[in-house]
Design an enzyme around this catalytic site. Sequence first.
Site, PDB file in Angstrom:
ATOM      1  CB  CYS A   1      -0.889  -0.010   1.237  1.00 16.12           C
ATOM      2  SG  CYS A   1      -2.214   1.186   1.125  1.00 16.12           S
TER       3      CYS A   1
ATOM      4  CG  ASP B   1      -4.316  -0.253  10.033  1.00  9.79           C
ATOM      5  OD1 ASP B   1      -4.360   0.498   9.057  1.00  9.79           O
ATOM      6  OD2 ASP B   1      -3.261  -0.526  10.652  1.00  9.79           O
TER       7      ASP B   1
END
Length: 205
Positions: free
Chosen positions: A8, A127
């Site tokens: 990412c 996360d």
Amino acid sequence: MRTRVKICGITNKEDLAAACLAGADAVGFVFYPPSPRAITIEQLLGFIETIPAFVTKVGLFVNESPEVVKETARVLKLDLLQFHGDESADYCQQFNQSYIKAVRVKPGLNLIQYAKEFKNASGLLLDAFVPGIPGGTGEKFDWDLIPTNLDLPVILAGGLDDLNVAEAIQKVKPWAVDVSGGVERQKGLKDHQKIFAFVNAVNQA
Ligand SMILES: O=C(O)c1ccccc1NCC(=O)[C@H](O)[C@H](O)COP(=O)(O)O
């Protein structure tokens, strides 16, 4: 089962090529201006066509206006949307496109209920919770907080790198892992050796 890999926070053509060559299943582009990894449509148009087949293009947003999400997805032909803010399930579904819902995990959060609310998502990205930072913190969270019976594919994120990802996979057995900071030489610029080391560590886990 092979654990999928998303790299990412890609900001340039060279880092994109390295991620694809290393074997990433997906690459993420951050459309959140305060991020040091933020990229614009115009910047990405310069090299998004270099993404080969079978690498999923993911666009990341944080509480963005639907108009901006629609336009970004249309112009860039994004394959998958990833929402990192307080977006509701109705908000996420309005785009009629596959999406990942990100949730920042902290004690007391009912992840089973969260997965039920976002039952139409293609995955739940788990996360770290850091106040005021929606993502890309480089911080791990307590993986023991993850229930074993979530109804959505789990994408594990938060502080992963080539040294801890095998342990993370063995403990959590996620559908996929997602990394940004752990494969960088500085925020927004990837370390290609770290990308290869990360993917290799996943494949050997
Ligand atoms: O990466 C960012 O800067 C970011 C900013 C705002 C929202 C989301 C962001 N990243 C989303 C991701 O999927 C990251 O890969 C994920 O949060 C893990 O980041 P890291 O802990 O650095 O590996």
